[in-house]
Write a protein that holds these residues in place. Structure first.
Motif, mmCIF file in Angstrom:
data_model
loop_
_atom_site.group_PDB
_atom_site.id
_atom_site.type_symbol
_atom_site.label_atom_id
_atom_site.label_comp_id
_atom_site.label_asym_id
_atom_site.label_seq_id
_atom_site.Cartn_x
_atom_site.Cartn_y
_atom_site.Cartn_z
ATOM 1 N N TRP A 107 7.965 -2.310 5.580
ATOM 2 C CA TRP A 107 7.852 -2.469 4.133
ATOM 3 C C TRP A 107 6.449 -2.185 3.643
ATOM 4 C CZ3 TRP A 107 11.792 -3.828 0.739
ATOM 5 C CH2 TRP A 107 12.998 -4.228 1.335
ATOM 6 N N ASN B 78 10.968 -0.141 1.239
ATOM 7 C CA ASN B 78 11.241 -0.101 2.665
ATOM 8 C C ASN B 78 11.184 1.351 3.106
ATOM 9 O OD1 ASN B 78 12.554 0.103 5.211
ATOM 10 N ND2 ASN B 78 13.403 -1.939 4.869
ATOM 11 N N VAL C 210 8.309 -3.307 -4.084
ATOM 12 C CA VAL C 210 8.229 -3.150 -2.629
ATOM 13 C C VAL C 210 9.138 -2.001 -2.190
ATOM 14 C CG1 VAL C 210 7.627 -5.554 -2.141
ATOM 15 C CG2 VAL C 210 10.027 -4.894 -2.269
ATOM 16 N N ALA D 180 8.680 -8.436 3.487
ATOM 17 C CA ALA D 180 7.771 -7.320 3.231
ATOM 18 C C ALA D 180 6.351 -7.641 3.705
ATOM 19 C CB ALA D 180 7.764 -6.979 1.741
#
Ligand SMILES: [Zn+2]
Length: 425
Positions: free
Chosen positions: A153, A175, A173, A147
């Motif tokens: 990300w 995506n 996080v 990330a």
């Protein structure tokens, strides 16, 4: 009901804090608790909610954005409090700490170090930073590193909190390129039963067809026992540095194998129409009694959660959703007649005392996990199980690729498929 969802993960880390600055963090989480309590108090007093963030911020000495987030949380709680009309309930202000919520690059920051670690910087107060290095599970670490270096990300909000007096950072996080299919929009449910030396997979379709695969990995069990003995020996000889080296080696070996097994589980699952992969939620299990010695043994002998986690995140990169079920009685219930009792199991054999059905015991468990997954996550009925297919077994080999009949390799994202040997049962 069938929207795809962005791939969002919460990654948990322990904080290795530099130069005894842990107390600063502790203090900040206490101030977050005061901000929370103060918000509740003002709201109950009937002051205009719009003025609360400003009034609270003046008192608590936290980063502005952090205060705003804590206040918002408290007001959410107040809203529910009024909605449910539950005025007889005691005040929901508490003592102690409250998670410090922070925006990336405002309340906290992360950077890759030359050693391949991730360093953190958290603003405990305005202009007062706490620094150190993140520690934690390699699966979480791997994703975070990806990330930090990939445009696909986005790093989001994090929470600093104390778990058994140890500071942790939970980072969200996302995506932005990858979406995961809604669980409800599935046509195949795959039950995964993880054991010390194998993993059993059963795929149940909406319309009664199914397939079973047992992936054996005796070498993981073997190597873990071997390393255990070696470590014991050097420990007794007082050689701590060798002990640590062996530990690192064992970890790398097990991790590498678990990555391969998880990759294979996802490959196998991809062949089915709209799969959803279902695991036993071991968190639920730890809190309960009566799961039996088999479960306890399993808990202590294999990094289950690591394998589940590896599989789950690799699956999500393929857009495949995962579900979690309560493991209660998954190994005792007969998949054919539903009868459940604690049976004296003879190793890998399951025998039902009610209908006489006999089976590979781990396969039985994987069928039950899939059935529970359908009941929990799907709006279709559990297909009638009149007969179960032959159990197919595969075993990984140390090197060399062999025949893998049901697996498609072509679309794997940059992973080489390694040796899988078909063994009939
Ligand atoms: Zn039965």
């Amino acid at each position: 009901m069938t929207d795809t969802q962005a791939l969002v993960k919460t990654l948990d880390f322990q904080l290795d804090v530099q130069s005894n600055n842990e107390s600063l963090l502790k203090d900040a989480t206490r101030r977050a608790r005061s901000a929370y309590n103060e918000t509740i108090r003002l709201a109950k007093e009937g002051v205009d909610w719009d003025t609360i963030p400003g009034r609270v911020a003046a008192d608590v000495d936290l980063v502005r954005n952090t205060t705003q987030r804590v206040v918002a949380k408290a007001l959410d709680a107040m809203e529910n409090y009024y909605e449910y009309d539950d005025f007889g309930r005691p005040s929901h202000t508490k003592d102690g700490t409250y998670p410090l919520r922070a925006n990336y690059e405002e309340g906290y920051n992360l950077t890759l170090t030359e050693d391949g670690d991730v360093a953190f910087r958290i603003s405990a107060k305005p202009y007062k930073h706490v620094k150190g290095v993140l520690c934690g599970d390699s699966a979480h670490y791997d994703i975070l590193k990806t990330a930090l270096t990939s445009d696909d990300w986005k790093i989001g909000t994090a929470e600093v909190l104390f778990q058994n007096e140890n500071p942790e950072l939970h980072v969200t996080v996302t995506n932005t390129e990858q979406t995961v299919r809604d669980k409800l929009d599935s046509r195949t449910v795959i039950g995964v039963d993880v054991n010390e030396d194998n993993v059993a997979l059963t795929a149940l379709f909406e319309d009664d067809v199914e397939d079973t695969l047992v992936i054996d990995f005796p070498e993981i069990k073997f190597e873990r026992h071997r390393y255990f003995t070696m470590r014991k020996r050097v420990q007794n000889a007082g050689k701590d540095s060798i002990h640590a080296t062996l530990e690192g080696r064992e970890k790398r070996f097990v991790r590498d194998r678990l990555h391969k097994v998880s990759r294979y589980i996802v490959e196998w699952s991809r062949q089915f129409d709209k799969p959803c992969i279902v695991f036993e939620d071991l968190k639920e299990m730890r809190d309960s009694i009566d799961y039996g010695t088999r479960m306890n043994r399993r808990l202590h002998h294999l990094p289950f959660r690591t394998l589940q986690y590896y599989t789950s995140y690799k699956a999500s990169f393929e857009g495949i959703p995962t579900g979690w079920i309560d493991p209660y009685k998954t190994s005792q219930r007969c998949p054919m007649c539903g009868h459940a009792e604690r049976v004296n199991r003879n190793k890998k054999r399951f025998k039902c005392r009610s209908c006489g059905h006999q089976d590979h015991s781990d396969r039985s468990a994987s069928v039950n996990i899939a059935v529970k997954g359908i009941m929990k996550h799907q709006d279709w009925n559990v297909p009638g199980l009149n007969s179960l297919p032959q159990v197919r077994k595969v075993r990984r080999q140390a090197s060399g690729a062999v025949d893998a009949p049901t697996v498609t390799h072509d679309a794997m994202r940059g992973h080489q498929t390694d040796g899988i040997v078909g063994v009939s049962n």
